[in-house]
Each structure stands twice: as structure tokens, then as C-alpha cells.
Enzyme design. Structure first.
Site, PDB file in Angstrom:
ATOM      1  N   SER A  50       0.874  -1.173   0.000  1.00 51.36           N
ATOM      2  CA  SER A  50       0.000   0.000   0.000  1.00 51.36           C
ATOM      3  C   SER A  50       0.909   1.221   0.000  1.00 51.36           C
ATOM      4  O   SER A  50       2.068   1.146   0.409  1.00 51.36           O
ATOM      5  CB  SER A  50      -0.925  -0.010   1.217  1.00 51.36           C
TER       6      SER A  50
ATOM      7  N   GLU B 297       1.324   5.459   0.807  1.00 46.82           N
ATOM      8  CA  GLU B 297       0.783   6.618   1.536  1.00 46.82           C
ATOM      9  C   GLU B 297       1.245   7.906   0.861  1.00 46.82           C
ATOM     10  O   GLU B 297       2.412   8.061   0.521  1.00 46.82           O
ATOM     11  CB  GLU B 297       1.277   6.571   2.984  1.00 46.82           C
TER      12      GLU B 297
ATOM     13  N   TYR C  22      -3.683  13.308   6.913  1.00 46.73           N
ATOM     14  CA  TYR C  22      -4.541  14.372   7.408  1.00 46.73           C
ATOM     15  C   TYR C  22      -3.657  15.245   8.278  1.00 46.73           C
ATOM     16  O   TYR C  22      -3.058  14.751   9.244  1.00 46.73           O
ATOM     17  CB  TYR C  22      -5.635  13.706   8.245  1.00 46.73           C
TER      18      TYR C  22
ATOM     19  N   ALA D 268      -2.037  18.041  10.945  1.00 43.07           N
ATOM     20  CA  ALA D 268      -2.297  18.275  12.367  1.00 43.07           C
ATOM     21  C   ALA D 268      -3.532  19.163  12.530  1.00 43.07           C
ATOM     22  O   ALA D 268      -3.680  20.175  11.855  1.00 43.07           O
ATOM     23  CB  ALA D 268      -1.091  18.941  13.012  1.00 43.07           C
TER      24      ALA D 268
ATOM     25  N   ARG E 179      -5.083   9.236  16.538  1.00 41.26           N
ATOM     26  CA  ARG E 179      -5.276  10.307  17.507  1.00 41.26           C
ATOM     27  C   ARG E 179      -4.711  11.608  16.933  1.00 41.26           C
ATOM     28  O   ARG E 179      -5.352  12.627  16.935  1.00 41.26           O
ATOM     29  CB  ARG E 179      -4.553   9.940  18.817  1.00 41.26           C
ATOM     30  N   GLY E 180      -3.475  11.520  16.454  1.00 47.11           N
ATOM     31  CA  GLY E 180      -2.796  12.694  15.906  1.00 47.11           C
ATOM     32  C   GLY E 180      -1.931  13.377  16.942  1.00 47.11           C
ATOM     33  O   GLY E 180      -1.967  13.046  18.126  1.00 47.11           O
ATOM     34  N   ASP E 181      -1.108  14.311  16.471  1.00 50.45           N
ATOM     35  CA  ASP E 181      -0.261  15.122  17.350  1.00 50.45           C
ATOM     36  C   ASP E 181      -0.932  16.469  17.563  1.00 50.45           C
ATOM     37  O   ASP E 181      -1.925  16.784  16.926  1.00 50.45           O
ATOM     38  CB  ASP E 181       1.104  15.353  16.685  1.00 50.45           C
TER      39      ASP E 181
ATOM     40  N   TYR F 190       3.455   1.015  16.990  1.00 48.95           N
ATOM     41  CA  TYR F 190       4.776   1.601  17.234  1.00 48.95           C
ATOM     42  C   TYR F 190       5.776   0.548  17.718  1.00 48.95           C
ATOM     43  O   TYR F 190       5.845   0.256  18.915  1.00 48.95           O
ATOM     44  CB  TYR F 190       4.653   2.745  18.252  1.00 48.95           C
TER      45      TYR F 190
ATOM     46  N   ASP G 140       1.321   0.619  25.615  1.00 46.05           N
ATOM     47  CA  ASP G 140       1.198   0.865  24.182  1.00 46.05           C
ATOM     48  C   ASP G 140       0.409  -0.257  23.490  1.00 46.05           C
ATOM     49  O   ASP G 140      -0.505  -0.003  22.692  1.00 46.05           O
ATOM     50  CB  ASP G 140       2.621   0.930  23.594  1.00 46.05           C
TER      51      ASP G 140
ATOM     52  N   GLN H 222       4.775   2.735  12.573  1.00 43.82           N
ATOM     53  CA  GLN H 222       5.692   3.854  12.396  1.00 43.82           C
ATOM     54  C   GLN H 222       6.925   3.286  11.675  1.00 43.82           C
ATOM     55  O   GLN H 222       7.232   2.094  11.823  1.00 43.82           O
ATOM     56  CB  GLN H 222       6.074   4.404  13.780  1.00 43.82           C
TER      57      GLN H 222
ATOM     58  N   PHE I  90      13.293  13.920  11.857  1.00 45.09           N
ATOM     59  CA  PHE I  90      11.916  13.496  12.086  1.00 45.09           C
ATOM     60  C   PHE I  90      11.882  12.306  13.063  1.00 45.09           C
ATOM     61  O   PHE I  90      10.990  12.195  13.906  1.00 45.09           O
ATOM     62  CB  PHE I  90      11.271  13.130  10.748  1.00 45.09           C
TER      63      PHE I  90
ATOM     64  N   HIS J 178       3.705  -1.211   3.757  1.00 42.05           N
ATOM     65  CA  HIS J 178       3.077   0.105   3.550  1.00 42.05           C
ATOM     66  C   HIS J 178       4.217   1.093   3.317  1.00 42.05           C
ATOM     67  O   HIS J 178       5.098   1.240   4.173  1.00 42.05           O
ATOM     68  CB  HIS J 178       2.275   0.491   4.798  1.00 42.05           C
TER      69      HIS J 178
ATOM     70  N   ARG K 181       6.580  10.620  -3.906  1.00 45.49           N
ATOM     71  CA  ARG K 181       7.568  10.349  -4.956  1.00 45.49           C
ATOM     72  C   ARG K 181       7.528   8.868  -5.307  1.00 45.49           C
ATOM     73  O   ARG K 181       7.421   8.017  -4.429  1.00 45.49           O
ATOM     74  CB  ARG K 181       8.969  10.713  -4.472  1.00 45.49           C
TER      75      ARG K 181
HETATM   76  C1  FAD Z   1       0.654   4.696   9.917  1.00 49.88           C
HETATM   77  C2  FAD Z   1       0.641   6.068  10.527  1.00 49.88           C
HETATM   78  C3  FAD Z   1      -0.056   7.085   9.868  1.00 49.88           C
HETATM   79  C4  FAD Z   1      -0.093   8.384  10.408  1.00 49.88           C
HETATM   80  N1  FAD Z   1      -0.789   9.360   9.753  1.00 49.88           N
HETATM   81  C5  FAD Z   1      -0.910  10.592  10.307  1.00 49.88           C
HETATM   82  C6  FAD Z   1      -1.714  11.610   9.708  1.00 49.88           C
HETATM   83  O1  FAD Z   1      -2.309  11.410   8.643  1.00 49.88           O
HETATM   84  N2  FAD Z   1      -1.802  12.807  10.314  1.00 49.88           N
HETATM   85  C7  FAD Z   1      -1.180  13.062  11.508  1.00 49.88           C
HETATM   86  O2  FAD Z   1      -1.309  14.184  12.026  1.00 49.88           O
HETATM   87  N3  FAD Z   1      -0.387  12.131  12.113  1.00 49.88           N
HETATM   88  C8  FAD Z   1      -0.254  10.900  11.547  1.00 49.88           C
HETATM   89  N4  FAD Z   1       0.513   9.933  12.161  1.00 49.88           N
HETATM   90  C9  FAD Z   1       1.261  10.278  13.374  1.00 49.88           C
HETATM   91  C10 FAD Z   1       0.381  10.150  14.644  1.00 49.88           C
HETATM   92  O3  FAD Z   1      -0.635  11.106  14.590  1.00 49.88           O
HETATM   93  C11 FAD Z   1       1.254  10.396  15.872  1.00 49.88           C
HETATM   94  O4  FAD Z   1       2.180   9.373  16.038  1.00 49.88           O
HETATM   95  C12 FAD Z   1       0.472  10.669  17.129  1.00 49.88           C
HETATM   96  O5  FAD Z   1       1.388  11.139  18.133  1.00 49.88           O
HETATM   97  C13 FAD Z   1      -0.239   9.461  17.701  1.00 49.88           C
HETATM   98  O6  FAD Z   1      -1.387   9.149  16.987  1.00 49.88           O
HETATM   99  P1  FAD Z   1      -1.974   7.638  17.115  1.00 49.88           P
HETATM  100  O7  FAD Z   1      -3.245   7.524  16.445  1.00 49.88           O
HETATM  101  O8  FAD Z   1      -0.901   6.711  16.767  1.00 49.88           O
HETATM  102  O9  FAD Z   1      -2.224   7.671  18.679  1.00 49.88           O
HETATM  103  P2  FAD Z   1      -2.766   6.566  19.659  1.00 49.88           P
HETATM  104  O10 FAD Z   1      -2.245   5.241  19.220  1.00 49.88           O
HETATM  105  O11 FAD Z   1      -4.208   6.727  19.851  1.00 49.88           O
HETATM  106  O12 FAD Z   1      -2.038   7.026  20.960  1.00 49.88           O
HETATM  107  C14 FAD Z   1      -0.628   7.221  21.001  1.00 49.88           C
HETATM  108  C15 FAD Z   1      -0.134   7.206  22.444  1.00 49.88           C
HETATM  109  O13 FAD Z   1      -0.721   8.268  23.178  1.00 49.88           O
HETATM  110  C16 FAD Z   1      -0.983   7.860  24.490  1.00 49.88           C
HETATM  111  N5  FAD Z   1      -2.427   7.920  24.768  1.00 49.88           N
HETATM  112  C17 FAD Z   1      -3.444   7.704  23.895  1.00 49.88           C
HETATM  113  N6  FAD Z   1      -4.620   7.846  24.517  1.00 49.88           N
HETATM  114  C18 FAD Z   1      -4.352   8.171  25.773  1.00 49.88           C
HETATM  115  C19 FAD Z   1      -5.162   8.486  26.902  1.00 49.88           C
HETATM  116  N7  FAD Z   1      -6.494   8.475  26.836  1.00 49.88           N
HETATM  117  N8  FAD Z   1      -4.536   8.785  28.083  1.00 49.88           N
HETATM  118  C20 FAD Z   1      -3.195   8.803  28.159  1.00 49.88           C
HETATM  119  N9  FAD Z   1      -2.383   8.526  27.114  1.00 49.88           N
HETATM  120  C21 FAD Z   1      -2.941   8.215  25.963  1.00 49.88           C
HETATM  121  C22 FAD Z   1      -0.512   6.466  24.629  1.00 49.88           C
HETATM  122  O14 FAD Z   1       0.768   6.497  25.168  1.00 49.88           O
HETATM  123  C23 FAD Z   1      -0.489   5.967  23.209  1.00 49.88           C
HETATM  124  O15 FAD Z   1       0.432   4.944  23.005  1.00 49.88           O
HETATM  125  C24 FAD Z   1       0.590   8.647  11.641  1.00 49.88           C
HETATM  126  C25 FAD Z   1       1.306   7.617  12.284  1.00 49.88           C
HETATM  127  C26 FAD Z   1       1.332   6.340  11.735  1.00 49.88           C
HETATM  128  C27 FAD Z   1       2.094   5.258  12.452  1.00 49.88           C
END
Ligand code: FAD
Length: 302
Positions: free
Chosen positions: A12, A14, A46, A48, A104-106, A146, A159, A177, A217, A267, A273
Site C-alpha cells: 500500500s 501513503e 490528514y 495536524a 489520535r494525531g499530534d 509503534y 502501548d 511507524q 523526524f 506500507h 515520490r
Molecule cells: C501509519 C501512521 C499514519 C499516520 N498518519 C498521520 C496523519 O495522517 N496525520 C497526523 O497528524 N499524524 C499521523 N501519524 C502520526 C500520529 O498522529 C502520531 O504518532 C500521534 O502522536 C499518535 O497518533 P496515534 O493515532 O498513533 O495515537 P494513539 O495510538 O491513539 O495514541 C498514542 C499514544 O498516546 C498515548 N495515549 C493515547 N490515549 C491516551 C489516553 N487516553 N490517556 C493517556 N495517554 C494516551 C498512549 O501512550 C499511546 O500509546 C501517523 C502515524 C502512523 C504510524
């Protein structure tokens, strides 16, 4: 849909939504090059806080309208209420999107910046997965994983517990990741299986177009850059041609080693590119089928 597999290999790709017309043109050049390899799906990131919402939507629309590819829309919970995220999901659903990468996102500052949960919002990828499934149980959901644990996670158990909740809520694939040490990936998959999670843990592979950028990064994402990898790119700052050859060799080594360990699905973080990714897919045994992009029907890629 074109589906070319070699020895069970599935890929796949991205992409990120382009910011300008020129970037859009180069994205579509990449898509046209890669589409004939028959990816299982292509995903669009998507930004931030939903900062690319319109551009992500536009790219997904074009993929749906102009190609036979299966697009997966990335979606995050940052800076939005459940109602706002649900509205985005409904819009996608109406236009025919059936596959999401639920994240979840950053924070607004991008990788490494703090995520501030909202009382009225989705709190993490597991929560968002449940929200998506509540809207349509037929949605296909991929989530993040992760191998070196998420930097905010206190330990692997926490995790992996979150990953398990994502799967319990309906995710059927985790995409990792990026990482550079395959032993780390293998140990992680063993841990995940021991925790009772059996969905595919698809390795996220990043071709190193720019080592300095990737190293920077990696610090934010918690991915370790091994010393041997830094040595491979040493002294090549002003030598793009050799850098490209080294990058292809490094990436080929990684994916071929993973196939020897039984991995059959990859993936690719393409960075919009096609060059390196196309070469690596070729090495994996993938060959182009008829073009699946409008305007190129029947043409065979080089
Ligand atoms: C395949 C992939 C695609 C991605 N695509 C994007 C994208 O399109 N846009 C973008 O902005 N970012 C993207 N990211 C980056 C991602 O948004 C970041 O790594 C972000 O920090 C975590 O998002 P997540 O969904 O992995 O989080 P989650 O897996 O939901 O959580 C990450 C960590 O946060 C902590 N956490 C979560 N929930 C809680 C809670 N309720 N209380 C306390 N701690 C908690 C835990 O330690 C958990 O391990 C991507 C990452 C990957 C691996």
C-alpha cells in the site's frame, strides 16, 4: 482493480495532500507511476488539527473519481469535537470512502507536539475506531502501531494495550511507524501476538530520500536511527546520485530481510515520490499491470 502480487506480496502507498498546483501535478505523476503495481490501497494523510482537511478530501475525491484505486482517508481527533469529526466521516461516507486510517494525531505543532484531549472529543485511535464503526460497521479501519513504542507511552504494555483496544473496537490492520532495525519489528510483533492481537502488523517503510530530514523526524517520532545507517549516508550531502543508490540499497535490504522473516505486506511512506518506491516494489517482484488511472487506460508503465 489491478492486483499484481508476487509470491503473496501486497503493498500500500501513503501520500500527503499537495499544497500547490505544482505539488499536485507531481503527486499525480507519482500516482500514475505506482498505480499499475496494484496496491491493496492508497492512503492520504490528514494534517495536524485537520489543517489539510479540504486538501485531503480533494485528493481522496480525485482518487475515487479518476482511478480504480481503493483510497483510505487518514483521520485524526486533534482540536475537534466528536460531532465535528463525525461530520467529516459522514461526508466521506457519502462520497464512497469505505476505508479509514484512524489516528489520535499530534498537537497543532506536528510530530512530537503535545496532544490535548478535549472533553467533547475522541481521545485516541481506539476511541475514534469505535466512533467510525458506530457510524458504519462496514468501514475498514487501519490504525497505527509503534515497534519502538509511542514516545508518550510509559512502556510497551501500555502501548500494546491501546493497540488491543483499537482491534477490539474493530480495526483489522495496524500500520507501523517507520523503523530501521528489523529485529525491533520482529520482537514487537511477538509481543503483540502474546497480548492476543492477531491482525496484520504491516511494516511502514520509509525510503530515505533525505537522510538529514529523516534523522530529524525520527527524533520526534521516537524511531531509532542506527549508527550503521548514519555511516551509510556519511559524506553524501552534496552527492544526490550516490545518495539515491544508497537509499535504494538500504531499503531493498530492509524489505528483503523482512520477507525472509515471513512478512508479505508493506506500507510505503512515499513522500509523494514514485522513484525509490517503484524500484523497491520491482525488487519485491511486483510488476505493472494495465494502468488504473483515468486517461491512461491500457497503457503499460515502463
Ligand atoms: C501509519 C501512521 C499514519 C499516520 N498518519 C498521520 C496523519 O495522517 N496525520 C497526523 O497528524 N499524524 C499521523 N501519524 C502520526 C500520529 O498522529 C502520531 O504518532 C500521534 O502522536 C499518535 O497518533 P496515534 O493515532 O498513533 O495515537 P494513539 O495510538 O491513539 O495514541 C498514542 C499514544 O498516546 C498515548 N495515549 C493515547 N490515549 C491516551 C489516553 N487516553 N490517556 C493517556 N495517554 C494516551 C498512549 O501512550 C499511546 O500509546 C501517523 C502515524 C502512523 C504510524
Amino acid at each position: 482493480m489491478v492486483q499484481k502480487r508476487a509470491g503473496g506480496i501486497e503493498v500500500s502507498f501513503e501520500f500527503f495532500p499537495p499544497k500547490s498546483e505544482a505539488m499536485e501535478a507531481s503527486l499525480w505523476t507519482a500516482i500514475q507511476r505506482l498505480a499499475p503495481l496494484g496496491p491493496r490501497f492508497v492512503s492520504v494523510t490528514y494534517g495536524a488539527g485537520g489543517s489539510t482537511r479540504e486538501r485531503t478530501h480533494h485528493t481522496i475525491q480525485r482518487l475515487l473519481g479518476e482511478t480504480d484505486l481503493d483510497p483510505a482517508a487518514h483521520l485524526t481527533c486533534v482540536d475537534a469535537s466528536r460531532a465535528e469529526v463525525d461530520e467529516v466521516i459522514h461526508q466521506y461516507r457519502q462520497t464512497g470512502v469505505k476505508h479509514f486510517v484512524a489516528l489520535r494525531g499530534d498537537g497543532q505543532g506536528g510530530a512530537g507536539s503535545a496532544f490535548v484531549p478535549r472533553d467533547d472529543g475522541y481521545r485516541n485511535g481506539a476511541d475514534l475506531t469505535a466512533g467510525l464503526k458506530a457510524i458504519d460497521p462496514e468501514f475498514e479501519i487501519s490504525v497505527s502501531a509503534y515497534p519502538e513504542k509511542h514516545p508518550e507511552s510509559p512502556d510497551f504494555a501500555t502501548d500494546i494495550d491501546l493497540l488491543k483496544r483499537k482491534v477490539d473496537n474493530g480495526a483489522t490492520r495496524a500500520i507501523t511507524q517507520f523503523f530501521f532495525d528489523n529485529d525491533v519489528y520482529e520482537r514487537y510483533v511477538e509481543r503483540v501476538r502474546r497480548a492476543g492481537v492477531y491482525v496484520p502488523i504491516v511494516p511502514g517503510i520509509v525510503p530515505i530520500h533525505d537522510f538529514v530530514k529523516i534523522a530529524r523526524f525520527s527524533e520526534a517520532t521516537g524511531a531509532n536511527v542506527p549508527a550503521w545507517l548514519a555511516r551509510r549516508f556519511e559524506g553524501l550531502e552534496n552527492d544526490p546520485q550516490t545518495r539515491a543508490h544508497v537509499a535504494a540499497a538500504v531499503c531493498a535490504e530492509q524489505v528483503l530481510d523482512l520477507t525472509q522473516r515471513g512478512v508479505g505486506e508493506f506500507h510505503f511512506y512515499t513522500m509523494n515520490r514514485a522513484d525509490l518506491v517503484y524500484s523497491i516494489c520491482h525488487i519485491l517482484g511486483l510488476r505493472p499491470g494495465p494502468m488504473a488511472v483515468e486517461g491512461n487506460e491500457g497503457a503499460a508503465a515502463a
